[in-house]
Design an enzyme around this catalytic site. Sequence first.
Site, short mmCIF file in Angstrom:
data_model
loop_
_atom_site.label_atom_id
_atom_site.label_comp_id
_atom_site.label_asym_id
_atom_site.label_seq_id
_atom_site.Cartn_x
_atom_site.Cartn_y
_atom_site.Cartn_z
N ASP A 1 0.39 15.10 13.42
CA ASP A 1 0.70 15.08 11.98
C ASP A 1 -0.59 15.09 11.16
O ASP A 1 -0.77 14.29 10.24
CB ASP A 1 1.54 13.86 11.64
CG ASP A 1 2.33 14.05 10.33
OD1 ASP A 1 2.52 15.21 9.92
OD2 ASP A 1 2.74 13.05 9.72
N LEU B 1 0.82 -1.21 0.00
CA LEU B 1 0.00 0.00 0.00
C LEU B 1 0.85 1.26 0.00
O LEU B 1 0.40 2.31 -0.41
CB LEU B 1 -0.92 0.00 1.22
CG LEU B 1 -2.02 -1.07 1.23
CD1 LEU B 1 -2.69 -1.11 2.59
CD2 LEU B 1 -3.04 -0.79 0.15
#
Length: 690
Positions: A146, A30
């Site tokens: 983040d 991924l």
Amino acid sequence: MNVAGSGGRVQPARPGDPSRVGPYRIVGRLGSGGMGVVHAALTADGVRVAVKVIHPERAEDPEFRARFRREVHLSTRVQGPCLVPLLGADTEAAQPWLATAYAPGLTLDQHLAAHGPLTGGTLYAFAAGTAQALAAVHRAGVVHRDVKPQNVILGPAGPRVLDFGIAHASDGTSVTRTGIMTGTPGWISPEHYRHGTAGAEGDMFAWGALVAHAATGRLPFGGGAPDAVAFRVMSEDPDLAGIPEPLREILEKALAKDPSERLPAVAAGEACARLLASQATQILGGDGGQGSTRVGEPVVAEWDLPALDDPAWRTPSWSARTRIAAAVLVAAAMVGGVAGATLAFPAGDDGNVPGRTNVAKSSPGGLATSTSAATPANAPTAAGPVDGADGAGDAPADPRSAVVPSDPLAGVAGAAFTRAGDVTEPTPDEWRASTLAATSEEKGAATAIQDRMRAVLATKDMDFMTPTVTFDKRAQTVMVTGGPISQIPEDHQEVFRRAADVAACTALAYRLKDHPTTWPYGRFVISWKNFDGDLEPQVLGFGEATDGCYSVIAGQWQGDESGIATAAIPSSDKAEIRVADAADKAVTTAWNARIAQGDGLEPFAAGDAIDLGFDPVEKAAYVWARDTDGVLLGRAQRSNFQDAVSRTLCPRLTAEYDSNRNWTYTRWSVAVYEGNSRVPELIGSGECSH
């Protein structure tokens, strides 16, 4: 690092990638980043997951490993809507890993690049869902640190906030190195730039910038050098032009320079939820919109993004309908019979064996199975050799004279096989319990199946796919398992399934017929192992050998889409190549001669061609034409084309049959691809007399 994937697209595994991590079977990649690699994986029951595996050099760093343990510990504390839950982890492994639920969809930055800004209810749902996710994070005493477009997936049921790779506890117990700036320029708060402070208020500043970016497609503090972005974050107002006024007011509070003036995540989530409800109903609740509003249902209700297609995911094993069932049901809806040929496309087990009129039938477990219409026991057929090691219960030596009755146990009292007609779905435990052949009879059956499959697959240069044959006496089932071989095209895997269907059904039916009171095996399962390991394989199909396995009424065979797909794979058999080349030229010449005679027939457009190939599973020749100009649109034109094919092809098939004892191709089928369609229309099938 994005642990849920991007774009819902799985990339192929690379050399050196593991075949499994913990209990998960790896099926591809991924993404990757500085911490490690994110693999696409499946649980034992086919659930999609994302597994983050830490780079070896990182795992050797004691401080990093401690930080990773902290990440996993913190992630277990976070539960809530619009988040990607942690499913498992091993922080002490040589290469530590963690697994999360897989979130399909594009990341926000990918969506903006492909489709532009979010609007209307979808924008408000995005704002409400992401704020609610951060509220859950903060309630657990965690700071994300983040929040950015790459860490938000726009899934089919709403946004998903992910990646807690640098999250830390709000009580100050982070193990992040002192003095190291964490976060991404443009999504870092003013106080973080000035003092290195990263609390829940910093997450909300990044949230405000994130939603503004989603609404406009612009970076609220512009781009350029990191120092220039940092200056604008600390000293200039954000660019909020064009954002709807009610949402703009919320974002202005989230983007305040002073962290004490910012909205907390709970308040932002509730405010955006009220906007979302107002968008949906155009009226506020009875309390004037001041009460708390649940986010989950409104987000889903107003979310207006389609589910992303994920063709690269492998079909879950054992727990769902086979890939073949869905594909053929779609084909059946698109393909119609013409020129007097009404084609019944099967579902579930779509590789028709001659005489098996397959009907979709849902078993209790949901796996498609097949039943058959009975056909006369003395019907002729063109079956290949299935001789086994023990010489008992096998087809006659002449591959053109083998006949299997439609019900080999008809009239038998005390049959050893007692599961006839049982459509119960096979289980993983049955596969795991199966063993290699132990008795001479089992060895003979295994050899018969393998030899027949090898003969079929060899014509397509695919004999390297010879299966493993195992037996579960308690389940009265034979397991035919291919692999583990990665990167096998789906059409090759389908040929394997069809070859196994014929080989297993025929071998078992002969033994049921010859030894009905002692031979217990009448069911078979066909499956494929994509990777090494002891996880159960992907089920391709299953059936039983008492349902008209390999009989056919002369002249009643009909081709199907699986057959033409197999025929389109280039042959490696010298006789097939020779006959195909001559027949292809002869059919083309015959058609051109009919065009020259008139009768309203027209030549194919430049680039269109007539092709011919062989399906070794059902011993049939297929002829197909690409028709971009509609030359064969009418019934008369198609009937004429079918007649030209049969009159030209049959003499060549019969001549080879008479001179070559191993030649078994006496059937033919004709198909047309209209325009740019990839789905053929089969317009006629038949059997050549010999």
